[in-house]
Design an enzyme around this catalytic site. Structure first.
Site, PDB file in Angstrom:
ATOM      1  N   LYS A 184     111.521  -6.691 -17.808  1.00  0.00           N
ATOM      2  CA  LYS A 184     113.102  -6.851 -17.134  1.00  0.00           C
ATOM      3  C   LYS A 184     113.469  -8.200 -17.669  1.00  0.00           C
ATOM      4  O   LYS A 184     112.895  -8.873 -18.232  1.00  0.00           O
ATOM      5  CB  LYS A 184     112.902  -6.874 -15.978  1.00  0.00           C
ATOM      6  CG  LYS A 184     112.136  -7.645 -15.055  1.00  0.00           C
ATOM      7  CD  LYS A 184     111.496  -7.226 -13.888  1.00  0.00           C
ATOM      8  CE  LYS A 184     110.585  -8.464 -13.229  1.00  0.00           C
ATOM      9  NZ  LYS A 184     109.900  -7.886 -11.708  1.00  0.00           N
ATOM     10  N   TYR A 205     124.823 -39.860 -18.680  1.00  0.00           N
ATOM     11  CA  TYR A 205     125.839 -39.918 -17.604  1.00  0.00           C
ATOM     12  C   TYR A 205     125.328 -40.642 -16.189  1.00  0.00           C
ATOM     13  O   TYR A 205     124.262 -40.633 -15.805  1.00  0.00           O
ATOM     14  CB  TYR A 205     125.841 -38.425 -16.975  1.00  0.00           C
ATOM     15  CG  TYR A 205     126.840 -37.478 -17.891  1.00  0.00           C
ATOM     16  CD1 TYR A 205     128.294 -37.946 -18.203  1.00  0.00           C
ATOM     17  CD2 TYR A 205     126.566 -36.468 -18.606  1.00  0.00           C
ATOM     18  CE1 TYR A 205     129.251 -37.163 -18.781  1.00  0.00           C
ATOM     19  CE2 TYR A 205     127.456 -35.731 -19.135  1.00  0.00           C
ATOM     20  CZ  TYR A 205     128.649 -36.124 -19.293  1.00  0.00           C
ATOM     21  OH  TYR A 205     129.510 -35.316 -20.024  1.00  0.00           O
TER      22      TYR A 205
HETATM   23  C1  LIG Z   1     108.560  -8.409 -11.692  1.00  0.00           C
HETATM   24  C2  LIG Z   1     107.662  -7.177 -11.308  1.00  0.00           C
HETATM   25  C3  LIG Z   1     106.368  -7.186 -11.779  1.00  0.00           C
HETATM   26  C4  LIG Z   1     105.869  -8.231 -12.719  1.00  0.00           C
HETATM   27  O1  LIG Z   1     105.562  -9.445 -11.778  1.00  0.00           O
HETATM   28  P1  LIG Z   1     105.068 -11.008 -12.551  1.00  0.00           P
HETATM   29  O2  LIG Z   1     104.799 -11.826 -11.051  1.00  0.00           O
HETATM   30  O3  LIG Z   1     106.021 -11.504 -13.431  1.00  0.00           O
HETATM   31  O4  LIG Z   1     103.621 -10.622 -13.179  1.00  0.00           O
HETATM   32  C5  LIG Z   1     105.552  -6.262 -11.340  1.00  0.00           C
HETATM   33  N1  LIG Z   1     106.116  -5.436 -10.462  1.00  0.00           N
HETATM   34  C6  LIG Z   1     107.323  -5.270 -10.090  1.00  0.00           C
HETATM   35  C7  LIG Z   1     107.725  -4.308  -9.016  1.00  0.00           C
HETATM   36  C8  LIG Z   1     108.230  -6.209 -10.400  1.00  0.00           C
HETATM   37  O5  LIG Z   1     109.543  -6.344  -9.859  1.00  0.00           O
END
Ligand SMILES: *Cc1c(COP(=O)(O)O)cnc(C)c1O
Length: 340
Positions: free
Chosen positions: A35, A242
């Site tokens: 994702k 800055y």
């Molecule tokens: C993002 C996600 C993962 C992966 O989690 P990590 O902490 O990045 O390993 C696994 N399962 C779900 C449902 C997620 O939303």
């Protein structure tokens, strides 16, 4: 197109090695959360790389993300399930929805949807149907590939881990699901009890280390690099950047590089970040597009040269005050992704 003055070096072999290390530790099938565009690396290239290594389960958040992977020929699950607006894409078969609510379940049944996954909420109170709803037949008639749940505190020692695990384990055999899946990256380190049939790491694939147990097992995957735009000598008593927060106590060699908070090198690195293995400290405030480095230790570095930013994720999170997840997903679109 003109080459960008900032790039993200991505170590393909390290990505593959991290996936193998997590798979071997879990000793069950190992998927990949891709994702948010593969946590900022570029989902298409992450999927190509891990599919070549044998990964067969990929997880995205939305159908828009699933569409970007259609055509790669790999199984994809959409974690946010199906809204009405998603049904055309979902029925086209490019991916499976992960059904999260009774309304999503009803929508999928009414449409005569095929294989799906289901998220059960075992205590995080984020997404998912309840164990009671599962027991009272909500899922009957569905063709479920994977029944999954998600831990709230996988990266810390909390009694919630065992509690969620046992609520999930109690659903074994209650549905017709082909597989059960609970573990993200940190949960893989909690042991085989948490692995069930399929694990779903994200962060650790990309070099993140969510807990001590994975330190040493995970290789760094991404390194931001930026080109020097100007090198100058700042005289003792002069300031840099800055709000003039940094003052030279002695004549100092300074390089201004093409990287800033708009690229995901956030303001928390001001006066605290570094480049070239700690030899070139960040001085003053990080600007939107620029960072100043003290390059007194590097006499040969000149305008146009590239420097590698120190980006061990755990260390970078510690000094910037951002999470490792935010550091990865915050890397901006101006930073060219360079796979090696
Ligand atoms: C993002 C996600 C993962 C992966 O989690 P990590 O902490 O990045 O390993 C696994 N399962 C779900 C449902 C997620 O939303």
């Amino acid at each position: 197109m003109t080459a960008a003055p900032a790039r993200l070096r991505i170590d393909r072999a390290a990505l593959t090695a991290n996936w193998r290390a997590l798979r071997d530790r879990a000793a069950v099938a190992c998927g990949a959360a891709v994702k948010a565009d593969g946590y900022g690396l570029g989902a298409v290239e992450v999927v190509r790389t891990l599919a070549a290594a044998g990964c067969r389960d990929f997880f995205v958040a939305t159908w828009h993300e699933a569409e970007a992977l259609a055509g790669l020929g790999v199984p994809v699950s959409v974690l946010h399930g199906v809204r009405d607006e998603d049904m055309p894409a979902a029925m086209s078969g490019i991916a499976r929805p992960v059904l999260n609510t009774p309304i999503q379940v009803a929508r999928w049944k009414a449409a005569g949807g095929g294989a799906c996954d289901v998220m059960v909420d075992t205590g995080m109170n984020r997404l998912g149907v309840s164990p009671d709803e599962v027991r009272t037949g909500l899922l009957e008639g569905l063709s479920i590939d994977t029944l999954m749940s998600h831990l709230a505190c996988a990266d810390q020692d909390s009694p919630m881990n065992a509690a969620q695990r046992s609520r999930f384990a109690a659903l074994q055999g209650v549905t017709t699901a082909r597989r059960m899946s609970l573990a993200n990256s940190a949960a893989i380190a909690r042991g085989r009890d948490y692995a069930f049939d399929l694990v779903r790491p994200g962060l650790a694939l990309y070099g993140g280390v969510p807990c001590d147990a994975l330190a040493g097992a995970i290789a760094q995957v991404v390194t931001p690099e930026a080109q020097i735009l100007q090198r100058r000598t700042v005289r003792a008593g002069e300031t840099v950047g800055y709000n003039a927060t940094w003052t030279a106590t002695t004549d100092t060699e300074v390089a201004i590089i093409n990287l800033g908070y708009a690229d995901g090198y956030f303001r928390g690195f001001s006066d605290r970040g570094s480049a070239a293995g700690g030899t070139l400290p960040v001085i003053g405030r990080v600007s939107m597009d620029l960072v100043a480095l003290d390059v007194s230790a590097a006499a040969a570095l000149a305008e146009g040269d590239w420097v590698a930013i120190d980006f061990d994720l755990r260390a970078a999170a510690g000094i910037s005050g951002m999470s490792q997840y935010e550091l990865l997903t915050g890397l901006g679109s101006r930073v060219e992704r360079c796979w090696q």
